[in-house]
Design a protein around this motif. Structure first.
Motif, PDB file in Angstrom:
ATOM      1  N   GLY A  72       0.822  -1.218   0.000  1.00 56.10           N
ATOM      2  CA  GLY A  72       0.000   0.000   0.000  1.00 56.10           C
ATOM      3  C   GLY A  72       0.848   1.256   0.000  1.00 56.10           C
ATOM      4  N   VAL A  73       0.225   2.380   0.292  1.00 58.97           N
ATOM      5  CA  VAL A  73       0.936   3.642   0.388  1.00 58.97           C
ATOM      6  C   VAL A  73       0.126   4.527   1.325  1.00 58.97           C
ATOM      7  CG1 VAL A  73      -0.210   4.863  -1.524  1.00 58.97           C
ATOM      8  CG2 VAL A  73       2.173   5.372  -0.985  1.00 58.97           C
ATOM      9  N   ASP A  74       0.796   5.475   1.990  1.00 53.39           N
ATOM     10  CA  ASP A  74       0.068   6.420   2.840  1.00 53.39           C
ATOM     11  C   ASP A  74       0.502   7.838   2.518  1.00 53.39           C
ATOM     12  OD1 ASP A  74      -1.224   7.896   4.733  1.00 53.39           O
ATOM     13  OD2 ASP A  74      -0.844   6.501   6.387  1.00 53.39           O
ATOM     14  N   LEU A  75      -0.404   8.577   1.873  1.00 52.34           N
ATOM     15  CA  LEU A  75      -0.089   9.954   1.491  1.00 52.34           C
ATOM     16  C   LEU A  75      -0.544  10.954   2.546  1.00 52.34           C
ATOM     17  CD1 LEU A  75      -1.197   9.865  -2.245  1.00 52.34           C
ATOM     18  CD2 LEU A  75       1.081   9.554  -1.291  1.00 52.34           C
ATOM     19  N   SER A  76      -1.193  10.468   3.609  1.00 51.70           N
ATOM     20  CA  SER A  76      -1.795  11.407   4.560  1.00 51.70           C
ATOM     21  C   SER A  76      -0.836  11.804   5.682  1.00 51.70           C
ATOM     22  CB  SER A  76      -3.053  10.787   5.166  1.00 51.70           C
ATOM     23  OG  SER A  76      -2.726   9.660   5.946  1.00 51.70           O
ATOM     24  N   LEU A  77       0.393  11.254   5.681  1.00 52.36           N
ATOM     25  CA  LEU A  77       1.295  11.447   6.825  1.00 52.36           C
ATOM     26  C   LEU A  77       1.496  12.909   7.204  1.00 52.36           C
ATOM     27  CD1 LEU A  77       4.056   8.852   5.942  1.00 52.36           C
ATOM     28  CD2 LEU A  77       2.246   8.661   7.626  1.00 52.36           C
ATOM     29  N   GLY A  78       1.810  13.747   6.222  1.00 57.45           N
ATOM     30  CA  GLY A  78       2.116  15.149   6.525  1.00 57.45           C
ATOM     31  C   GLY A  78       0.933  15.845   7.179  1.00 57.45           C
ATOM     32  N   SER A  79      -0.261  15.594   6.659  1.00 57.95           N
ATOM     33  CA  SER A  79      -1.460  16.232   7.222  1.00 57.95           C
ATOM     34  C   SER A  79      -1.754  15.699   8.611  1.00 57.95           C
ATOM     35  CB  SER A  79      -2.662  15.983   6.316  1.00 57.95           C
ATOM     36  OG  SER A  79      -2.434  16.512   5.048  1.00 57.95           O
ATOM     37  N   VAL A  80      -1.519  14.397   8.811  1.00 55.86           N
ATOM     38  CA  VAL A  80      -1.770  13.811  10.130  1.00 55.86           C
ATOM     39  C   VAL A  80      -0.787  14.402  11.148  1.00 55.86           C
ATOM     40  CG1 VAL A  80      -1.758  11.663  11.456  1.00 55.86           C
ATOM     41  CG2 VAL A  80      -2.783  11.712   9.189  1.00 55.86           C
ATOM     42  N   VAL A  81       0.456  14.640  10.714  1.00 53.62           N
ATOM     43  CA  VAL A  81       1.445  15.296  11.579  1.00 53.62           C
ATOM     44  C   VAL A  81       0.902  16.653  12.037  1.00 53.62           C
ATOM     45  CG1 VAL A  81       3.657  16.509  11.507  1.00 53.62           C
ATOM     46  CG2 VAL A  81       3.513  14.149  10.738  1.00 53.62           C
ATOM     47  N   ALA A  82       0.361  17.430  11.099  1.00 52.71           N
ATOM     48  CA  ALA A  82      -0.168  18.752  11.446  1.00 52.71           C
ATOM     49  C   ALA A  82      -1.336  18.625  12.414  1.00 52.71           C
ATOM     50  CB  ALA A  82      -0.599  19.484  10.176  1.00 52.71           C
ATOM     51  N   LEU A  83      -2.248  17.694  12.110  1.00 54.35           N
ATOM     52  CA  LEU A  83      -3.441  17.530  12.948  1.00 54.35           C
ATOM     53  C   LEU A  83      -3.066  17.140  14.372  1.00 54.35           C
ATOM     54  CD1 LEU A  83      -6.505  17.307  13.347  1.00 54.35           C
ATOM     55  CD2 LEU A  83      -6.367  14.961  12.536  1.00 54.35           C
ATOM     56  N   ASN A 245      -0.327  24.187   9.154  1.00 55.06           N
ATOM     57  CA  ASN A 245       0.231  23.961   7.816  1.00 55.06           C
ATOM     58  C   ASN A 245       1.587  23.265   7.874  1.00 55.06           C
ATOM     59  OD1 ASN A 245       1.429  26.116   8.932  1.00 55.06           O
ATOM     60  ND2 ASN A 245       0.957  27.578   7.331  1.00 55.06           N
ATOM     61  N   ALA A 246       1.904  22.654   9.020  1.00 53.43           N
ATOM     62  CA  ALA A 246       3.170  21.924   9.130  1.00 53.43           C
ATOM     63  C   ALA A 246       3.097  20.629   8.318  1.00 53.43           C
ATOM     64  CB  ALA A 246       3.442  21.586  10.596  1.00 53.43           C
ATOM     65  N   GLY A 247       4.259  20.082   8.041  1.00 53.98           N
ATOM     66  CA  GLY A 247       4.296  18.715   7.518  1.00 53.98           C
ATOM     67  C   GLY A 247       3.991  18.552   6.045  1.00 53.98           C
ATOM     68  N   ALA A 248       3.806  19.652   5.328  1.00 46.51           N
ATOM     69  CA  ALA A 248       3.467  19.509   3.910  1.00 46.51           C
ATOM     70  C   ALA A 248       4.596  18.788   3.172  1.00 46.51           C
ATOM     71  CB  ALA A 248       3.214  20.872   3.281  1.00 46.51           C
TER      72      ALA A 248
END
Lengths: 323, 304
Positions: A72-83, A245-248
């Motif tokens: 698989g792949v996970d593209l949500s990491l950066g947004s989850v870091v911000a959240l 907006n961190a982690g982009a």
């Protein structure tokens, strides 16, 4: 296995470590060149900086290794870091709650995101790219809603200490070390860990063999989300704010490090040790480019070339054994 | 499937109705497309616009282009199709957002650019001269250092108008002070986390020769400040940012950050709505309204 050094285990040792020798060599060469050009690269203070700086990417990379292993792949990491950073920062104003509350809440936010990803991928049959792309957008939106688009500041020093030093070792690096050991051990020595490789190697065969494929996939995304949550808390501590907006773009750095570390994008092959080497290589290069004052334009070119070059070199060495 | 389509149609009609009612009352509708609502400054800008619109009884349709000029052009096309009476554009990009300006002109809808410029000429512009912010910051550094010492510059996202202009402004001041030496200039992409990392690396590379850091926004200034404080070297290094975000103002008050530069987002947002409303009534306005920057130090922070 009666004998410790019988032929079989020797061969097995070489197959596990052999592929990584190229990567270790690349890392040592890079360090050597940097040390020649800038002697203070090898100073203790600078090396401490490097391990501190790679910790966040390291946590994300270890988590996404699990997901990549399943194919698989996970593209949500950066947004989850911000959240999770925003969630933690909201609960970490001085005198508000004890330290464990913001940390747990941040990790819980990440775990929830990962769990939802896993649910849609494993149960809903949504392709991982799409499921996690949706989460990438939604988690960013939620981070913006919770923070009103502004950084959440006024953080208690007890939480910021999470990014400080303990006996001259950066705490984030200690966290990464502990997490990597646990994640690596689980992959090698537990049943779910082994199943992860089986699912990524050949999903249909794994299903036929009675492996709970859905559960294993769900587990991988949940673990990945939890570690992204932890990374978010550590990042918030490092910059003493929760930044919506961190982690982009962090997901791409993490995936690049994992693939440099020898994990196959199509699943079934890889290791946490390799991932750590990939993370270190990327961190050392980033640090070196700053020390050498390479222009920001060229830094991007160099980083891009190194990502592709490292993987190309590694795959060529290993021949056709990896898909 | 058919039912879903009917449902969608019903929802669309439902959405259209209040607007028609608005037209009957001849309420002015102004469309807005903003660069990026994840940015604190843009949020301030938007809040000021909404505040002014409420005072004037104007209805705003606010869109967030999320940094994509392509999305921004689409949003302006949609606003034109909705026949808004005026458009306020907060451009994503100098060239790539220009088609939005041209399309509004072709549709004879007055368009006001706020905060940053486009290559195409709008009906009016309200904003600040970005070079000025960097000049104020660098002048302050020159004054604090007595014109002598090593300076580092943290740049924004490379190629963006604000980065280019703030670099140009800083370079102009450096050229006037031969004693100030620019040790290095790198991008931390407006990002606090990246700025911490860059500053840690710079502290290793340039050690005691660092006397000042100019960060092109406050996010990066706060990151640099954290790294310098952790290295225990704040007493020797002057740090200045731009934007006067809340965190930075707090740090200036506490005497941690030396200075920031206040860009009056509120005056820009209110000015843009005023200009758009007057243009929609066929009145003439100043084609370029410049809102000045102000240097904020510990002595002046309370006057803000």
């Amino acid at each position: 296995m009666r004998y410790r050094f019988d032929r079989q285990s020797l061969t097995r040792g070489l197959t596990v470590w052999g592929p990584r020798l190229g990567l270790v060599a690349a890392l040592l060469t890079t360090c050597g060149v940097l040390a020649l050009l800038r002697p203070h690269f090898l100073s203790l203070a600078n090396l401490t900086n490097v391990v501190r700086q790679v910790s966040i990417n390291g946590l994300l990379a270890v988590g996404v290794t699990w997901v990549l292993l399943t194919g698989g792949v996970d593209l949500s990491l950066g947004s989850v870091v911000a959240l999770s950073g925003v969630v933690a920062a909201h609960l970490a104003h001085p005198g508000m709650y004890p330290l464990w509350v913001p940390i747990t809440a941040g990790i819980a936010a990440g775990t929830a995101c990962g769990g939802i990803n896993g649910l849609f991928v494993a149960r809903g049959g949504v392709p991982p790219f799409i499921a996690t792309l949706g989460m990438m957008t939604a988690a960013r939106g939620l981070a913006l809603v919770l923070s009103g688009g502004r950084p959440v500041s006024n953080m208690s020093p007890t939480l910021t200490r999470l990014a400080g030093d303990w006996l001259h070792v950066p705490v984030p690096a200690l966290i990464l070390g502990g997490v990597a050991l646990a994640a690596g051990w689980t992959l090698r020595n537990t049943r779910p860990g082994r199943y992860l490789f089986a699912v990524g190697g050949n999903e249909q065969a794994a299903r036929a063999a009675g492996i709970p494929v859905r559960g294993i996939k769900g587990l991988a995304y949940t673990v990945c989300g939890a570690l992204a949550g932890l990374a978010g808390v550590v990042l918030a501590a490092r910059i003493t704010t929760g930044q919506p907006n961190a982690g982009a773009g962090y997901e791409l750095d993490a995936i690049a490090a994992v693939v440099i570390g020898g994990t196959s994008l199509s699943g079934g092959v890889g290791s946490v040790g390799g991932t750590l080497l990939g993370v270190l290589l990327m961190g050392v290069i980033g640090n070196g480019l700053d020390l050498l004052n390479v222009s920001s334009y060229y830094q991007q070119i160099v980083k891009g070339a190194i990502i592709v070059g490292a993987v190309w070199f590694d795959r060529r060495q290993r021949g056709a054994r990896v898909k | 499937m058919k039912r879903v389509m009917w449902l969608a149609l019903a929802v669309l009609c439902g959405c259209g109705r209040p607007q028609q009612a608005g037209k009957q009352e001849r309420q002015v509708v102004i469309g807005v497309s903003l660069l990026n609502m994840a940015n604190e400054f843009i949020v301030t800008l938007q809040a000021a616009m909404q505040e002014r619109a409420d005072e004037l009884g104007v209805r705003l349709i606010v869109n967030d282009a999320q940094r994509s000029p392509e999305r921004q052009v689409q949003q302006v096309e949609t606003l034109i199709a909705q026949r808004v009476q005026a458009i306020v554009l907060n451009p994503c990009e100098v060239e790539a957002s220009s088609p939005a300006v041209l399309k509004a002109r072709a549709a004879a809808i007055p368009l006001v650019n706020v905060n940053s410029e486009t290559a195409a000429q709008p009906a009016a512009f309200v904003g600040s001269r970005d070079e000025e912010s960097a000049e104020l910051a660098m002048d302050y550094i020159a004054q604090r250092l007595g014109g002598v010492g090593g300076v580092l510059m943290m740049e924004g996202y490379m190629g963006q108008a604000a980065q280019l202009k703030r670099s140009a402004g800083a370079q102009a001041v450096l050229a006037r002070h031969p004693g100030l030496k620019l040790l290095a200039s790198q991008s931390a992409e407006w990002d606090r986390a990246k700025a911490v990392t860059l500053m840690e690396n710079w502290l290793q590379a340039y050690g005691p020769s660092i006397r000042a850091v100019f960060a092109q926004n406050d996010e990066m200034a706060m990151g640099a400040l954290l790294a310098v404080e952790r290295a225990g070297r704040k007493r020797e290094i002057v740090i200045v940012g731009v934007d006067a975000i809340r965190d930075a103002l707090q740090a200036v008050k506490e005497g941690r950050l030396d200075a920031t530069v206040f860009q009056d987002g509120r005056a820009q947002g209110r000015g843009a709505i005023d200009a758009a409303l007057r243009l929609s009534r066929g009145e003439t306005v100043d084609p370029e309204a410049w809102i000045p920057f102000r240097l904020v130090t510990r002595d002046t922070v309370e006057t803000l």
